[in-house]
Design a protein around this motif. Structure first.
Motif, PDB file in Angstrom:
ATOM      1  N   ILE A  13       6.601 -12.752 -10.862  1.00 48.97           N
ATOM      2  CA  ILE A  13       7.011 -11.501 -10.228  1.00 48.97           C
ATOM      3  C   ILE A  13       5.808 -10.819  -9.591  1.00 48.97           C
ATOM      4  O   ILE A  13       5.886 -10.320  -8.461  1.00 48.97           O
ATOM      5  N   ILE A  14       4.681 -10.806 -10.298  1.00 53.81           N
ATOM      6  CA  ILE A  14       3.468 -10.191  -9.758  1.00 53.81           C
ATOM      7  C   ILE A  14       3.011 -10.929  -8.506  1.00 53.81           C
ATOM      8  O   ILE A  14       2.643 -10.311  -7.505  1.00 53.81           O
ATOM      9  N   LEU A  34       4.883 -12.665  -6.460  1.00 58.23           N
ATOM     10  CA  LEU A  34       5.851 -12.371  -5.408  1.00 58.23           C
ATOM     11  C   LEU A  34       5.592 -10.992  -4.801  1.00 58.23           C
ATOM     12  O   LEU A  34       5.631 -10.828  -3.572  1.00 58.23           O
ATOM     13  N   LEU A  35       5.298 -10.005  -5.625  1.00 54.16           N
ATOM     14  CA  LEU A  35       5.004  -8.661  -5.125  1.00 54.16           C
ATOM     15  C   LEU A  35       3.732  -8.655  -4.278  1.00 54.16           C
ATOM     16  O   LEU A  35       3.679  -7.972  -3.246  1.00 54.16           O
ATOM     17  N   CYS A  36       2.717  -9.398  -4.694  1.00 47.91           N
ATOM     18  CA  CYS A  36       1.483  -9.481  -3.904  1.00 47.91           C
ATOM     19  C   CYS A  36       1.753 -10.103  -2.532  1.00 47.91           C
ATOM     20  O   CYS A  36       1.243  -9.625  -1.519  1.00 47.91           O
ATOM     21  N   ALA A  95       4.605 -10.082  -0.924  1.00 49.87           N
ATOM     22  CA  ALA A  95       5.386  -9.112  -0.147  1.00 49.87           C
ATOM     23  C   ALA A  95       4.470  -8.037   0.430  1.00 49.87           C
ATOM     24  O   ALA A  95       4.617  -7.643   1.599  1.00 49.87           O
ATOM     25  N   CYS A  96       3.514  -7.562  -0.356  1.00 46.77           N
ATOM     26  CA  CYS A  96       2.580  -6.541   0.133  1.00 46.77           C
ATOM     27  C   CYS A  96       1.731  -7.086   1.277  1.00 46.77           C
ATOM     28  O   CYS A  96       1.484  -6.375   2.257  1.00 46.77           O
TER      29      CYS A  96
END
Length: 133
Positions: free
Chosen positions: A88-89, A91-93, A95-96
């Motif tokens: 999840i982390i 994936l968030l990176c 996306a950012c």
């Protein structure tokens, strides 16, 4: 013949668990002397009541004195949580990074103002002039 430690393991009666004296059951370990490492080759481990167990896969050790501080976290649970949170982390990176790249491209297209200028987007041809003869 069943040992006092085996009786303690199976019945909870531990009056003769450790060398025919009161003890506690710690778990099972592989006996390297038996040669094969299947469930039948394991032995029960018992320690005196006033000690703490320090077992490994192949040994049974009893330590007298203060027991070591135990961690409130189970290492297997910590790894399970980390392995579920880490994707999840990541994936968030990602996306950012994508959002940041989109904003940078948008700034380049708009000249840094952050908005489109209608006159910059549409090419207005000059009005036609009368032909000269």
């Amino acid at each position: 013949m069943v040992s006092g430690c085996e009786t303690c393991e199976t019945t909870g009666q531990c009056a003769q668990a450790y060398h025919d004296q009161k003890g506690k059951y710690c778990g099972r370990y592989f006996d390297p002397g038996q040669g094969n490492y299947d469930a039948q080759a394991t032995l029960p481990c018992c320690c005196p009541v006033q000690s703490y167990c320090k077992m490994s896969r192949y040994s049974c050790l009893c330590h007298v004195g203060e027991s070591p501080p135990s961690s409130p976290y189970d290492p297997d649970q910590v790894m399970a949580v980390l392995s579920s949170i880490l994707p999840i982390i990541i994936l968030l990176c990602c996306a950012c990074c994508c959002i940041s790249a989109c904003f940078a491209a948008s700034k380049r297209r708009t000249g840094g103002s952050g908005r489109y200028d209608e006159y910059d987007r549409v090419s207005n041809p000059s009005p036609p002039t009368a032909p000269s003869y």
